[in-house]
Design an enzyme around this catalytic site. Structure first.
Site, mmCIF file in Angstrom:
data_model
loop_
_atom_site.group_PDB
_atom_site.id
_atom_site.type_symbol
_atom_site.label_atom_id
_atom_site.label_comp_id
_atom_site.label_asym_id
_atom_site.label_seq_id
_atom_site.Cartn_x
_atom_site.Cartn_y
_atom_site.Cartn_z
ATOM 1 N N ASN A 1 -24.004 3.829 5.384
ATOM 2 C CA ASN A 1 -23.230 4.301 6.540
ATOM 3 C C ASN A 1 -23.457 5.787 6.778
ATOM 4 O O ASN A 1 -23.504 6.252 7.918
ATOM 5 C CB ASN A 1 -21.733 4.017 6.340
ATOM 6 N N ASP B 1 0.861 -1.184 0.000
ATOM 7 C CA ASP B 1 0.000 0.000 0.000
ATOM 8 C C ASP B 1 0.901 1.241 0.000
ATOM 9 O O ASP B 1 1.988 1.219 0.577
ATOM 10 C CB ASP B 1 -0.883 -0.009 1.268
ATOM 11 N N SER C 1 -19.863 6.448 -13.571
ATOM 12 C CA SER C 1 -18.916 7.478 -13.128
ATOM 13 C C SER C 1 -17.556 7.112 -13.714
ATOM 14 O O SER C 1 -17.360 5.986 -14.200
ATOM 15 C CB SER C 1 -18.814 7.504 -11.596
ATOM 16 N N THR D 1 -29.779 12.456 4.012
ATOM 17 C CA THR D 1 -29.667 13.118 2.703
ATOM 18 C C THR D 1 -30.017 12.155 1.573
ATOM 19 O O THR D 1 -29.150 11.470 1.026
ATOM 20 C CB THR D 1 -28.226 13.629 2.513
ATOM 21 N N HIS E 1 -16.347 4.073 -11.926
ATOM 22 C CA HIS E 1 -16.940 2.810 -12.389
ATOM 23 C C HIS E 1 -16.394 2.430 -13.772
ATOM 24 O O HIS E 1 -16.223 1.259 -14.093
ATOM 25 C CB HIS E 1 -18.469 2.926 -12.439
ATOM 26 N N THR F 1 -16.901 -4.080 -9.110
ATOM 27 C CA THR F 1 -18.088 -3.414 -8.572
ATOM 28 C C THR F 1 -19.347 -3.834 -9.325
ATOM 29 O O THR F 1 -19.292 -4.114 -10.535
ATOM 30 C CB THR F 1 -17.928 -1.883 -8.661
HETATM 31 N N1 USQ Z 1 -26.800 8.667 -2.221
HETATM 32 C C1 USQ Z 1 -27.816 9.314 -1.518
HETATM 33 N N2 USQ Z 1 -27.469 10.071 -0.448
HETATM 34 C C2 USQ Z 1 -26.193 10.185 -0.011
HETATM 35 C C3 USQ Z 1 -25.158 9.508 -0.714
HETATM 36 C C4 USQ Z 1 -25.516 8.749 -1.817
HETATM 37 O O1 USQ Z 1 -28.999 9.233 -1.857
HETATM 38 O O2 USQ Z 1 -25.978 10.893 0.980
HETATM 39 C C5 USQ Z 1 -27.158 7.832 -3.385
HETATM 40 C C6 USQ Z 1 -26.362 8.091 -4.668
HETATM 41 O O3 USQ Z 1 -26.915 9.136 -5.431
HETATM 42 C C7 USQ Z 1 -26.463 6.718 -5.345
HETATM 43 C C8 USQ Z 1 -26.486 5.736 -4.180
HETATM 44 O O4 USQ Z 1 -26.844 6.495 -3.030
HETATM 45 O O5 USQ Z 1 -27.680 6.608 -6.027
HETATM 46 C C9 USQ Z 1 -25.194 5.015 -3.919
HETATM 47 O O6 USQ Z 1 -24.157 5.944 -3.662
HETATM 48 P P1 USQ Z 1 -22.880 5.506 -2.806
HETATM 49 O O7 USQ Z 1 -22.005 6.699 -2.647
HETATM 50 O O8 USQ Z 1 -23.308 4.802 -1.565
HETATM 51 O O9 USQ Z 1 -22.213 4.368 -3.725
HETATM 52 P P2 USQ Z 1 -21.435 4.436 -5.120
HETATM 53 O O10 USQ Z 1 -21.082 5.814 -5.511
HETATM 54 O O11 USQ Z 1 -22.219 3.638 -6.097
HETATM 55 O O12 USQ Z 1 -20.070 3.684 -4.804
HETATM 56 C C10 USQ Z 1 -19.933 2.720 -3.755
HETATM 57 C C11 USQ Z 1 -18.436 2.544 -3.489
HETATM 58 C C12 USQ Z 1 -17.775 1.932 -4.719
HETATM 59 C C13 USQ Z 1 -18.480 0.661 -5.101
HETATM 60 C C14 USQ Z 1 -19.968 0.892 -5.317
HETATM 61 C C15 USQ Z 1 -20.735 -0.388 -5.514
HETATM 62 O O13 USQ Z 1 -17.826 3.783 -3.128
HETATM 63 O O14 USQ Z 1 -16.402 1.687 -4.445
HETATM 64 O O15 USQ Z 1 -17.913 0.128 -6.286
HETATM 65 O O16 USQ Z 1 -20.516 1.513 -4.133
HETATM 66 S S1 USQ Z 1 -22.167 -0.187 -6.530
HETATM 67 O O17 USQ Z 1 -22.908 0.988 -6.077
HETATM 68 O O18 USQ Z 1 -22.965 -1.379 -6.400
HETATM 69 O O19 USQ Z 1 -21.708 0.037 -7.890
#
Ligand code: USQ
Length: 414
Positions: A258, A42, A197, A271, A200, A156
């Site tokens: 979280n 790391d 993104s 939010t 992604h 992912t």
């Molecule tokens: N979201 C909210 N409120 C918030 C934060 C996020 O409504 O306060 C929404 C976002 O708009 C989105 C969803 O929650 O629709 C998920 O956002 P996220 O930040 O929890 O997750 P994401 O950006 O998709 O990324 C996370 C990890 C990434 C992993 C991915 C898996 O950071 O490393 O690859 O989750 S997945 O989402 O299944 O592609």
């Protein structure tokens, strides 16, 4: 499709690339506890990004030296740490591989936050060069060093996009029928990539690196398409204060569940981006480390194609999560402007049969663990900087208003 069987194996050495991060650190401890010799590689980049963003983990995380000393104290086991930048320090990594000859290499060494990857040109370029150079160097170095390690990569669920045309998202490969001059032919192709993104997008490119090196060099690879991780602690990280895992709550690195739990713990309205109709896949951090254990114990055979497993246990609509946590805690939720370009609503059905068949016993929201996470959040609430909670990284610089797309049922084929 691949049929997986359990092979009891003598415990060898596992390299954990990115072993200082949110998933990497608990994985390194879990594998060490199981009896593997663990080498963490790391460059502490996640800690440096905290400094850049002026943000910190809600939980106080110890230095790598203090973490390793604490682990030695509670377990009697030594984890080796090598400070090296994958994607840059190529020759050092080849030498390390030749020396260690790991049975498995677990690759977490990528910039993992979608909002950070959309923050600006610098972060987009950093995410692309860091993630793609790291993944390619790992593969290239494995060939150069002549090791026969099993590469386990953290991909992912986002490589698939979140629109399914009513399909259950398969584990990586989509059976299709094409019309040819000789009649219909059945094929299996990689499920069409549909990144949401720049982050992604790097993971969709990783899939092609794996496809190529597996075909050309017969490298044994497992690609784990993981959902959104929630939770903080694993049995190992809970064994000493200095082993505590990081808990990101800021607008760039905090992930949604979280964040909601932590917001509830400090009475900050949850939010919800837009309508909250977005459905996503989730997994608890305890199940993440268990899935890595299972993947290492069940490597593909030489000559097998890349094994792809969906590493998730439940899907949830965000608004349902917000309502549940709001009911549980009495803290309201708020529909805030969505800074992302994403569909306002989607259905998501995902196959995770391979992990279930291999004995994964999923941790569910109903298991009372949300309270455990809230306890952590409450305990460290005094460390929260509320100014870091809003999501300020936007997907389009010229869009002051929410941008909502419709998820295409399947992306155009690559
Ligand atoms: N979201 C909210 N409120 C918030 C934060 C996020 O409504 O306060 C929404 C976002 O708009 C989105 C969803 O929650 O629709 C998920 O956002 P996220 O930040 O929890 O997750 P994401 O950006 O998709 O990324 C996370 C990890 C990434 C992993 C991915 C898996 O950071 O490393 O690859 O989750 S997945 O989402 O299944 O592609």
């Amino acid at each position: 499709m691949s049929i997986l069987t359990r092979h009891p194996r003598a415990k060898g050495t596992v390299m954990v690339l990115g072993g200082d991060g949110f998933c990497g650190w608990p994985t390194a401890l879990h594998l060490s506890n199981l009896g593997y010799e663990v080498v963490i590689v790391d460059n502490l980049s996640r800690r440096k990004i905290d400094v850049e963003l002026g943000a910190e983990s809600l939980t106080p995380i110890a230095t790598m030296e203090a973490r390793l000393a604490a682990w030695k104290e509670v377990s009697g086991k030594t984890i080796r740490f090598v400070d090296l930048t994958l994607g840059e320090d190529f020759h050092e990594f080849v030498e390390l591989l030749s020396e260690v000859q790991p049975e498995a290499i677990v690759h977490f060494a990528e910039q993992r936050a979608a909002p950070y990857s959309m923050k600006g040109a610098r972060q987009k370029r950093y995410t692309v060069s860091n993630n793609l150079c790291a993944t390619h160097d790992v593969l290239c170095a494995m060939v150069e060093a002549g090791v026969d390690s099993h590469l386990v990569h953290l991909g992912t669920m986002g490589v698939y996009g979140y629109g399914t045309a009513g399909l259950t998202i398969p584990e990586g490969y989509l059976p299709i029928t094409v019309q040819t001059a000789n009649g219909p032919q059945d094929l299996e192709v990689l499920y069409p990539a549909n990144p949401g993104s720049v982050y992604h997008m790097t993971k969709t490119q990783d899939q092609l690196f794996f496809f190529y090196y597996n075909k050309n060099n017969a490298i044994r690879i497992t690609d784990l398409h993981q959902g959104i991780v929630w939770g903080t602690q694993t049995p190992e990280t809970a064994r000493h204060e200095a082993l505590i895992n990081r808990f990101d709550y800021d607008g760039d690195y905090g992930t949604v569940l979280n964040r909601f739990l932590m917001q509830a713990a400090i009475g900050y309205p949850l939010t919800v981006h837009g309508s909250g109709g977005q459905t996503r896949a989730f997994i608890h951090i305890r199940d993440t480390v268990r899935c890595i254990e299972i993947a290492i114990a069940n490597p593909p055979k030489k000559g097998d194609r890349v094994m792809i497993l969906n590493q998730m246990t439940q899907t949830h609509r965000l608004i349902d999560l917000a309502e549940k946590i709001s009911e549980m805690t009495g803290v309201p939720y708020e529909h805030v402007r969505n800074p992302r370009v994403e569909a306002a609503e989607n259905e998501l059905v995902v196959s995770n049969e391979q992990f279930l068949a291999l004995g994964l016993n999923p941790t569910k929201l109903e298991d009372g663990l949300m309270e455990e996470v809230q306890t952590i959040a409450k305990r460290f609430a005094h460390r929260c900087d509320k100014s870091k909670i809003p999501c300020v990284s936007t997907w389009r610089r010229d869009e002051p208003q929410p941008v909502e797309t419709t998820e295409p049922p399947l992306a155009a084929t690559a």
